[in-house]
Design a protein around this motif. Structure first.
Motif, short mmCIF file in Angstrom:
data_model
loop_
_atom_site.label_atom_id
_atom_site.label_comp_id
_atom_site.label_asym_id
_atom_site.label_seq_id
_atom_site.Cartn_x
_atom_site.Cartn_y
_atom_site.Cartn_z
N SER A 36 0.84 -1.20 0.00
CA SER A 36 0.00 0.00 0.00
C SER A 36 0.87 1.25 0.00
O SER A 36 0.60 2.21 -0.72
N GLU A 37 1.91 1.24 0.82
CA GLU A 37 2.81 2.40 0.87
C GLU A 37 3.57 2.54 -0.45
O GLU A 37 3.79 3.65 -0.94
N LEU A 38 3.93 1.41 -1.05
CA LEU A 38 4.62 1.45 -2.34
C LEU A 38 3.71 2.04 -3.42
O LEU A 38 4.16 2.84 -4.25
N ALA A 39 2.44 1.66 -3.41
CA ALA A 39 1.49 2.22 -4.38
C ALA A 39 1.36 3.72 -4.19
O ALA A 39 1.30 4.48 -5.17
N SER A 86 12.83 -0.20 4.41
CA SER A 86 13.14 -0.59 5.78
C SER A 86 12.39 -1.86 6.16
O SER A 86 12.81 -2.61 7.04
N GLU A 87 11.29 -2.12 5.44
CA GLU A 87 10.51 -3.34 5.68
C GLU A 87 10.94 -4.46 4.73
O GLU A 87 11.09 -5.61 5.13
N LEU A 88 11.11 -4.10 3.46
CA LEU A 88 11.50 -5.09 2.43
C LEU A 88 12.96 -4.83 2.05
O LEU A 88 13.26 -4.35 0.96
N ASN A 92 10.66 9.47 0.40
CA ASN A 92 10.48 9.13 1.82
C ASN A 92 9.72 7.82 1.98
O ASN A 92 10.07 6.99 2.83
N HIS A 93 8.71 7.62 1.16
CA HIS A 93 7.91 6.40 1.29
C HIS A 93 8.63 5.19 0.70
O HIS A 93 8.51 4.07 1.23
N PHE A 94 9.38 5.38 -0.38
CA PHE A 94 10.21 4.28 -0.88
C PHE A 94 11.18 3.84 0.22
O PHE A 94 11.42 2.64 0.42
N THR A 95 11.74 4.79 0.93
CA THR A 95 12.68 4.49 2.01
C THR A 95 12.00 3.71 3.13
O THR A 95 12.58 2.74 3.66
N GLN A 144 13.24 1.61 -8.16
CA GLN A 144 12.21 2.65 -8.18
C GLN A 144 12.67 3.92 -7.45
O GLN A 144 12.46 5.03 -7.93
N ARG A 145 13.30 3.72 -6.29
CA ARG A 145 13.80 4.90 -5.58
C ARG A 145 14.94 5.54 -6.36
O ARG A 145 15.07 6.78 -6.40
#
Length: 655
Positions: free
Chosen positions: A244-247, A270-272, A263-266, A281-282
């Motif tokens: 969801s955050e990646l989307a 941290s999770e994946l 920021n959200h890619f980061t 992507q980042r």
């Protein structure tokens, strides 16, 4: 062989395989493959026979052939997994099964094998994921499973018929609605897909997967604001759900909120932590905002996490300023020679190696890799250049000058500037120059015009209603479309500048449509010396589209068609088209800049000469190049490859 003979022999072979009479089946299949080397079913059954006869190496060779012809056929990878499992190559088997279910999520045998193999390597989360998928597949009605298989194997008409018949009896069946939406996306009937998914989310409001699929459809429909809004809502509902955050991060990129996206890619990383694709992507986001060192770090990290990840290497090469080390080159060559490497990774690595050897001035090897990568990509696309020629000639036939002789139709906005031409013709440089002006904003390669042209073409590709139907469309409709273009593109720009740029190069194919909906739009034709332009396109692996660019004869034909169509548009409304020759812009920057600004009726500003200092998002392959002063030597680089480009040089010298 006639079609009836082929079908009869294949059916006979299939019956023999089901009866486990593999040698007899193989005799028929070998004859079929000899007559029709790319017969999908025969190649697949031939590989199955070899595996059951314990001839695994021959089976894998057959699957590699099948993979080259049909890279998206999921059963190829499932069968490859079976072969690797039989050889006790469990890591390779896992990779093959994962690719199989990525291409065809309904392959029950692949999920079952993944559950067993993940258990052997003590990955309980992955075991649970596989078991959930097994349960999901087994819970589907057989009728819908048949439709799903037809869809993932490319039999769209059959899949659509089966799914519609099922939904007529089960109108609120969410998996059926999702499948029909996927079919609609494949057929480019995106409005149907949106309605189906929106209705499905009403029935299953807590399904994150449904919302993620809907977000993708909204983005494809250029409903960026709505896609961003839904992505934000889905992320806020599931703040600890990485996908969801990646989307949400991806939708921030789509509307230009790149810093927020990073920021959200980061957070996702941290999770994946080992998810190589998210690093890429980042990296793309860092490249867009002009931080190449951080982009390089992410691309390198992705390549180290997944050494066969072709996109990571190509992303480094696509910076145009990065130089590969000998160690990185050796790694790419090793990966390229590795059995079972996926075609997508293979051609990405080939293009990267072409750039690597070009930087090392080994032009023979560079061209060899460029050619290999282009051949692989061309095989996947199966592009027909004559169809494109017919489409462009239709623009000339159905958009004569008299179509534009009446009082102008459409929206009267003077804001849009369209930069058109072939890819790699210097359009990003022109955009960067103009975006440095206080009155002009650079946006991106906006898909809106191409989307409208597809819509006008009819519900199905075979309808071919456009451009012939332009002559019968009412004036009010053109006005509505023009006003919608201005409104829909607002999300990509600010309120402060009176003019903005759409740099989609393929818009040259639709200038008649553009002038009908936006009669006051200015058009800049970015033109480049033909051999340099064609070869630069040949060296470029595009993220999507530009199917003509993967064979020299195809790109040569496309260039000729482009020149002919632009000559036609100049005869229709030449006063609104300015041709800018790249070589002249390089040789006389100030003179050409003054000429372009005069055409746009805006005053000269020195910032346009210092374009490389302008801070803005740039997504195209030339992003890093336009952040540096002009390099006059770059326009002659193709000459190092002259011995391999006679199909271009002889053709264009004869013009």
């Amino acid at each position: 062989m006639t079609n009836n003979t082929v079908n009869t022999q294949f059916n006979d072979a299939e019956a023999l395989v089901k009866a486990q009479q593999f040698p007899a089946a193989l005799q028929i299949l070998n004859k079929l493959v000899k007559a029709i080397p790319d017969h999908q079913g025969a190649l697949y059954l031939k590989a199955v026979c070899h595996r059951y006869l314990q001839d695994l190496s021959q089976g894998i060779d057959t699957l590699n052939t099948l993979q080259a012809y049909y890279p998206d056929y999921g059963r190829t990878y499932q069968e490859l997994g079976h072969c690797y499992r039989a050889q006790a190559k469990f890591a390779e088997a896992i990779s093959a099964y994962q690719q199989a279910v990525q291409l065809h999520p309904g392959l029950l045998a692949s999920w079952q094998q993944l559950a067993l193999l993940f258990g052997q390597i003590n990955e309980p989360k992955l075991v649970q994921e596989a078991q959930d998928k097994i349960q999901e597949i087994q819970s589907l009605p057989k009728y819908l499973l048949a439709a799903q298989s037809a869809f993932y194997e490319g039999r769209l008409a059959k899949a659509e018929t089966l799914t519609r018949e099922f939904l007529q009896k089960n109108p609120s069946h969410v998996p059926g609605m999702r499948l029909l939406a996927k079919i609609a996306v494949k057929l480019n009937i995106l409005d149907d897909a949106q309605i189906l998914l929106e209705n499905a989310t009403v029935i299953a409001p807590h399904s994150t997967d449904l919302k993620l699929e809907l977000i993708q459809v909204l983005q494809q429909r250029q409903l960026f604001s709505k896609a961003h809004e839904l992505a934000l809502q889905t992320y806020l509902e599931n703040p600890k759900h990485a996908l969801s955050e990646l989307a949400y991060a991806n939708q921030c990129v789509a509307i230009g909120n790149t810093a927020i996206a990073i920021n959200h890619f980061t957070n996702v990383l941290s999770e994946l932590t080992s998810h190589a694709a998210v690093y890429v992507q980042r990296g793309h986001a860092y490249k867009t905002i002009g931080e190449p060192d951080k982009a390089i770090a992410d691309y390198v990290q992705a390549s180290e996490l997944k050494p066969d990840f072709g996109d990571a290497y190509w992303s480094l090469a696509n910076l145009k300023t990065f130089v590969f080390s000998d160690a990185q080159i050796n790694t790419m060559k090793t990966m390229l020679a590795r059995p079972g490497i996926q075609p997508t990774d293979k051609y990405h690595i080939c293009f990267a190696l072409g750039k690597a050897f070009e930087d090392h001035q080994d032009y023979a090897q560079a061209f060899s890799y460029y050619e290999q990568g282009n051949t692989l990509k061309h095989q996947q696309l199966r592009y027909n250049p004559d169809e494109t020629t017919q489409q462009l000639q239709a623009q000339i036939q159905y958009c004569p000058p008299q179509l534009f002789a009446d009082p102008p139709t459409g929206c009267d906005s003077t804001a849009p500037i369209f930069i058109v031409g072939l890819p790699r013709a210097g359009s990003t440089l022109i955009e960067q120059i103009l975006a440095s002006h206080s009155m002009i904003e650079g946006t991106s390669e906006l898909p809106n015009i191409l989307s409208l042209a597809r819509q006008l073409g009819g519900r199905y590709k075979t309808d071919n209603l456009y451009p012939e139907n332009l002559a019968s469309i009412k004036t009010e409709q053109f006005t509505q479309w023009g006003e919608a273009f201005i409104k829909d593109t607002q999300i990509h720009r600010s309120e402060n500048t009176p003019m903005f740029i759409d740099k989609m190069p393929n818009n040259f194919r639709h200038l008649g449509l553009i002038k009908k909906i936006l009669p006051n739009a200015k058009i800049i034709d970015a033109r480049r010396e033909p051999v340099a332009c064609c070869f630069s396109g040949f060296k470029q692996l595009f993220a999507e589209g530009q199917e003509f660019s993967y064979r020299l004869t195809d790109i040569r034909q496309y260039y000729d068609d482009y020149v002919a169509l632009m000559a036609h548009w100049e005869s229709c409304f030449g006063e609104n088209i300015l041709r800018v020759q790249h070589e002249e812009l390089v040789d006389d920057l100030e003179g050409q800049v003054r000429r372009i600004l005069a055409f746009l009726n805006v005053p000269f500003e020195n910032a346009c000469l210092d374009f490389h200092k302008t801070k803005r998002n740039v997504k195209t392959p030339s992003a890093e190049q336009v952040r540096q002063p002009i390099n006059p030597n770059a326009q002659h680089q193709w000459q190092h490859f002259a011995p391999y480009l006679t199909s271009l040089t002889e053709h264009f010298q004869s013009d």
